[in-house]
Write a protein that holds these residues in place. Structure first.
Motif, PDB file in Angstrom:
ATOM      1  N   LEU A 309       0.628  -1.295  -0.184  1.00 38.87           N
ATOM      2  CA  LEU A 309       0.426   0.144  -0.020  1.00 38.87           C
ATOM      3  C   LEU A 309       0.829   1.284   0.366  1.00 38.87           C
ATOM      4  O   LEU A 309       0.960   2.595  -0.986  1.00 38.87           O
ATOM      5  CB  LEU A 309      -0.922  -0.573   1.395  1.00 38.87           C
ATOM      6  N   ARG A 310       1.849   1.273   0.524  1.00 35.95           N
ATOM      7  CA  ARG A 310       2.842   2.348   1.183  1.00 35.95           C
ATOM      8  C   ARG A 310       3.237   2.997  -0.265  1.00 35.95           C
ATOM      9  O   ARG A 310       4.035   3.989  -1.237  1.00 35.95           O
ATOM     10  CB  ARG A 310       3.703   2.139   1.613  1.00 35.95           C
ATOM     11  N   ALA A 311       3.869   1.366  -0.663  1.00 33.56           N
ATOM     12  CA  ALA A 311       4.577   1.343  -2.372  1.00 33.56           C
ATOM     13  C   ALA A 311       4.160   2.236  -3.324  1.00 33.56           C
ATOM     14  O   ALA A 311       3.330   3.375  -4.586  1.00 33.56           O
ATOM     15  CB  ALA A 311       5.005   0.146  -2.600  1.00 33.56           C
ATOM     16  N   GLU A 312       2.580   1.529  -3.280  1.00 32.01           N
ATOM     17  CA  GLU A 312       1.136   2.505  -3.891  1.00 32.01           C
ATOM     18  C   GLU A 312       1.059   4.180  -3.816  1.00 32.01           C
ATOM     19  O   GLU A 312       1.054   4.589  -4.610  1.00 32.01           O
ATOM     20  CB  GLU A 312      -0.506   1.784  -4.216  1.00 32.01           C
ATOM     21  N   ARG A 317       2.098   9.239  -5.540  1.00 31.81           N
ATOM     22  CA  ARG A 317       2.741  10.822  -5.600  1.00 31.81           C
ATOM     23  C   ARG A 317       2.946  11.581  -6.395  1.00 31.81           C
ATOM     24  O   ARG A 317       3.219  12.613  -6.302  1.00 31.81           O
ATOM     25  CB  ARG A 317       2.812  10.796  -3.800  1.00 31.81           C
ATOM     26  N   GLN A 318       3.864  10.433  -6.777  1.00 36.59           N
ATOM     27  CA  GLN A 318       5.283  11.055  -7.982  1.00 36.59           C
ATOM     28  C   GLN A 318       4.238  11.067  -9.229  1.00 36.59           C
ATOM     29  O   GLN A 318       4.941  12.361 -10.004  1.00 36.59           O
ATOM     30  CB  GLN A 318       5.753  10.241  -8.023  1.00 36.59           C
ATOM     31  N   MET A 327      -4.016  11.831  -7.917  1.00 34.89           N
ATOM     32  CA  MET A 327      -3.593  11.013  -6.876  1.00 34.89           C
ATOM     33  C   MET A 327      -4.223  10.362  -5.969  1.00 34.89           C
ATOM     34  O   MET A 327      -4.258   8.841  -6.003  1.00 34.89           O
ATOM     35  CB  MET A 327      -2.787  11.521  -5.733  1.00 34.89           C
ATOM     36  N   LEU A 328      -5.699  10.853  -5.872  1.00 29.41           N
ATOM     37  CA  LEU A 328      -6.913   9.945  -5.577  1.00 29.41           C
ATOM     38  C   LEU A 328      -7.602   8.833  -6.476  1.00 29.41           C
ATOM     39  O   LEU A 328      -8.590   7.727  -6.380  1.00 29.41           O
ATOM     40  CB  LEU A 328      -8.198  11.163  -5.038  1.00 29.41           C
ATOM     41  N   LYS A 329      -6.839   9.718  -7.720  1.00 30.65           N
ATOM     42  CA  LYS A 329      -7.512   8.585  -8.897  1.00 30.65           C
ATOM     43  C   LYS A 329      -6.717   7.106  -9.775  1.00 30.65           C
ATOM     44  O   LYS A 329      -7.112   6.641  -9.844  1.00 30.65           O
ATOM     45  CB  LYS A 329      -7.731   9.397 -10.056  1.00 30.65           C
ATOM     46  N   ALA A 330      -5.376   8.156  -8.678  1.00 30.58           N
ATOM     47  CA  ALA A 330      -4.893   5.959  -8.488  1.00 30.58           C
ATOM     48  C   ALA A 330      -4.385   5.736  -7.828  1.00 30.58           C
ATOM     49  O   ALA A 330      -2.683   5.237  -7.260  1.00 30.58           O
ATOM     50  CB  ALA A 330      -3.482   6.832  -9.147  1.00 30.58           C
ATOM     51  N   ILE A 331      -4.943   5.684  -6.874  1.00 32.84           N
ATOM     52  CA  ILE A 331      -5.039   4.410  -5.141  1.00 32.84           C
ATOM     53  C   ILE A 331      -5.910   3.626  -5.522  1.00 32.84           C
ATOM     54  O   ILE A 331      -6.213   2.914  -4.332  1.00 32.84           O
ATOM     55  CB  ILE A 331      -4.995   5.247  -4.403  1.00 32.84           C
TER      56      ILE A 331
END
Ligand code: HEM
Ligand code: 2DC
Length: 469
Positions: A309-312, A317-318, A327-331
C-alpha cells in the motif's frame, strides 16, 4: 412453485421467549455472532421474532440483489425506536435518517447535491486534506515527546477528534481546533455523548418507542441526555456559521461548506437543515474513526500489505506530482483496503429494507411490508462468498470474478449512506498521510474481537505503535 412464508425456518413463533433468551445470552453485545450461528443452524434464510419485531434474515449476495432491486423510490429501513422516541419526546424534527416517503425523498435529493454528488466532492478534498496533515503533525509531536522515535497508544479518542474535526470542516467550512492539546470541553462532551448515545441504544432496540419514555429507566435517561448534548452542541455550531454568514455576506468564490450552500440555496426549511446537520455531525464521529482504527490494526498485522500500500501511495504521489485530486484517482489498492476493512469490520451488522411487494427469496414467498435484513457481517466472514475469509487480503477485491452485491458497507441505492463520499475521502486521505509518514505496528498475537454497541466496535482497546519512517 415457491414455499409459503410460514414454512420459513427459524424460531419465530415465540417472540418474548426469544427476547428473554437473547438477553440471557448477553445478546445485546453479541448480535453479530448470534446471527452467524443462526445462519449455520437454519441455512441462508431464517425468520425471527424479537419482542414485537419480526424479520427475515438473508446472507446471500444474490438474495441481497433481489431485495434491493425491488426497493422502489422510497426505500425504508428499520427505524431505530429509541432515536424516534427521543425526537417525539423532545419535539425535535427528523432528518433523512428517520423520515419516510415523499418527505424523505425530497430532502434527500436536495442533500445529495450538496453532500454526495460528483460536483461537490472535489471541494471536500482540500478541507479534509488539511485535517489529515494536521493529524500527522500531532503524531510527530507525540513521537518527539517520547524521545524514542515512536508513539504507542490507544488512538480511540484521537481518532474521534480527527473524525469530528474532518466532518465539521466540510459541514461548516471551519476548524474546531480539535487536534490541539487543549480542546473545547464542549466538543469533547459532544464526542462522549455520541458514544453514549450508541451504547444506550442497543439495549432498547426491541422496545417500541411509545413504551420507552414511560418506563423512565436509567438507560432511557442517559439516552435522552446524550441526544440533548448532541442537539445543543450541533445547534451552537450551526448558529455560529449562520451569524457569520449574515454579518459579512462576502460571496467569495471559495467553497465554504455544506451548511453555507444549503442556506444560500434556500430550498430546505431551516429546521430541516438543522436536523440534517445534527445527524451528519453525529454520524461522522464513531463511524469513520472506528473503521480507520480497524484498518490500521489490520495493516499492522499484515506488514506485507502495508508495504504494498505504501508503495502504491508513493508511486501515486510521484505520478501526480503532488496533485492530490489526481492522486486519489490512482490508488486502487487503498480503496480495496477500505472495502476489505469494512468486509471484516462493517459499521452496520445488517442492512434492512421493508419489502414493497411480494418477492421470492431462497424459494420462499416473502409478503409485502416484511422487514428483511441482509447480514453483511455474517456475509463478510462466510467462506461461501469470500475464500479464506479470515485473511485480510485487500487485493481480493481487485482479483475476484465478481463483487456483485458483496461490497455493501455503505448500504445500497437511493437510501445508502448519505455521508459515504465524505467518509471515503476522509479515510483515504488519512491513510495516505499516515502511510507516507509512519510505520504502523501492533503487538503480535493480541486478538481483538467485535462488540455490538449498535454499531460494531472493537471489544477491547486497540494498542498501536506509530514509528517515524
Ligand atoms: C446511513 C454506513 C459514515 C451519515 C448509513 C447506512 C450505512 C452506513 C450502512 C445505511 C444505508 C442503507 O440502509 O442502505 C456508514 C459507514 C460509514 C458512515 C460504514 C463510515 C465508515 C457516515 C458519515 C455520515 C453518515 C461520515 C455523515 C456525514 C449517514 C446518514 C444515513 C446513513 C445521515 C441515513 C441516510 C438516509 O436514511 O437517507 N450509513 N456510514 N454516515 N449514514 Fe452512514
Ligand atoms: C443497528 O438491528 C442494528 O450509519 C439494528 O451514521 C438495525 C440497524 C438499523 C439502522 C442502522 C443501525 C442498525 C446501525 C447504525 C446505522 C443505522 C443507520 C445509520 C447508522 C448504520 C444496523 C449510522 C451509524 C449513522 C448514524 C447517524 C446518527 C448518529 C444521527
Amino acid at each position: 412453485v415457491a414455499r409459503s412464508f410460514s414454512e420459513l425456518p427459524g424460531n419465530w413463533r415465540t417472540g418474548w421467549l426469544n427476547l428473554f433468551h437473547f438477553w440471557q445470552e448477553g445478546g445485546f453485545h453479541n448480535v453479530h455472532n448470534i446471527m452467524i450461528h443462526k445462519f449455520q443452524k437454519f441455512g441462508p434464510i431464517y425468520r425471527e421474532k424479537l419482542g414485537l419485531y419480526q424479520s427475515v434474515n438473508i446472507i446471500n449476495p444474490e438474495d441481497a440483489a433481489t431485495l434491493f432491486k425491488s426497493e422502489g423510490n422510497y426505500p425504508e429501513r428499520f427505524m431505530v425506536p429509541p432515536w424516534m422516541a427521543y425526537r417525539d419526546f423532545r419535539n425535535k424534527p427528523y432528518g433523512v435518517l428517520l423520515k419516510k416517503g415523499e418527505a424523505w425523498r425530497s430532502d434527500r435529493l436536495i442533500l445529495n447535491k450538496e453532500v454526495l454528488s460528483l460536483q461537490v466532492i472535489d471541494c471536500f478534498v482540500p478541507l479534509l486534506n488539511e485535517v489529515s496533515e494536521d493529524f500527522v503533525k500531532r503524531v510527530r509531536v507525540q513521537i518527539e515527546k517520547s524521545g524514542r522515535g515512536r508513539w504507542t497508544a490507544d488512538l480511540t479518542n484521537e481518532l474521534f477528534r480527527f473524525a469530528l474535526e474532518s466532518v465539521c470542516n466540510v459541514l461548516y467550512g471551519a476548524r474546531l481546533g480539535l487536534l490541539q492539546d487543549l480542546i473545547d470541553p464542549e466538543a469533547q462532551n459532544f464526542i462522549d455523548a455520541v458514544t453514549l448515545m450508541f451504547h444506550t441504544t442497543s439495549p432498547m432496540l426491541y422496545i417500541p418507542p411509545s413504551v420507552l419514555c414511560r418506563i423512565n429507566s436509567k438507560t432511557w435517561r442517559d439516552h435522552v441526555q446524550s441526544w440533548d448534548v448532541i442537539f445543543r452542541h450541533a445547534d451552537k455550531c450551526i448558529q455560529n456559521i449562520y451569524r457569520e454568514l449574515r454579518l459579512d455576506r462576502k460571496s467569495t468564490k471559495e467553497y465554504t461548506g455544506i451548511l453555507s450552500s444549503l442556506l444560500v440555496q434556500d430550498k430546505l426549511p431551516i429546521d430541516d437543515i438543522k436536523a440534517n446537520m445534527t445527524e451528519m455531525m453525529a454520524g461522522g464521529v464513531d463511524t469513520t474513526s472506528m473503521t480507520l482504527q480497524w484498518a490500521m490494526f489490520e495493516l499492522a498485522r499484515t506488514p506485507v500489505v502495508q508495504e504494498q500500500l505504501r508503495a502504491e501511495i508513493f508511486a501515486a504521489r510521484q505520478a501526480a506530482q503532488g496533485n492530490i485530486l489526481k492522486m486519489l484517482k490512482a490508488i486502487r489498492l487503498l480503496k480495496a483496503v477500505i472495502k476489505e476493512t469494512l468486509r471484516l469490520h462493517p459499521v452496520a451488522v445488517t442492512l434492512q429494507r421493508y419489502t414493497t411487494q411480494e418477492i421470492i427469496l431462497q424459494d420462499y414467498f416473502i409478503p409485502a411490508k416484511t422487514l428483511v435484513q441482509v447480514g453483511i457481517y455474517a456475509m463478510g466472514r462466510d467462506p461461501k462468498f469470500f475464500t479464506k475469509p479470515e485473511l485480510f487480503d485487500p487485493a481480493r477485491w481487485l482479483k475476484m470474478d465478481s463483487t456483485y452485491f458483496k461490497g455493501l458497507g455503505f448500504g445500497f441505492g437511493p437510501r445508502q449512506c448519505l455521508g459515504r463520499r465524505i467518509a471515503e475521502l476522509e479515510m483515504q486521505l488519512f491513510l495516505i498521510h499516515m502511510l507516507e509518514n509512519f510505520k504502523i505496528e501492533t503487538k503480535r498475537g493480541v486478538d481483538i474481537g467485535t462488540k455490538f454497541d449498535l454499531i460494531l466496535i472493537p471489544d477491547k482497546p486497540i494498542c498501536l505503535t506509530l514509528r517515524a519512517l
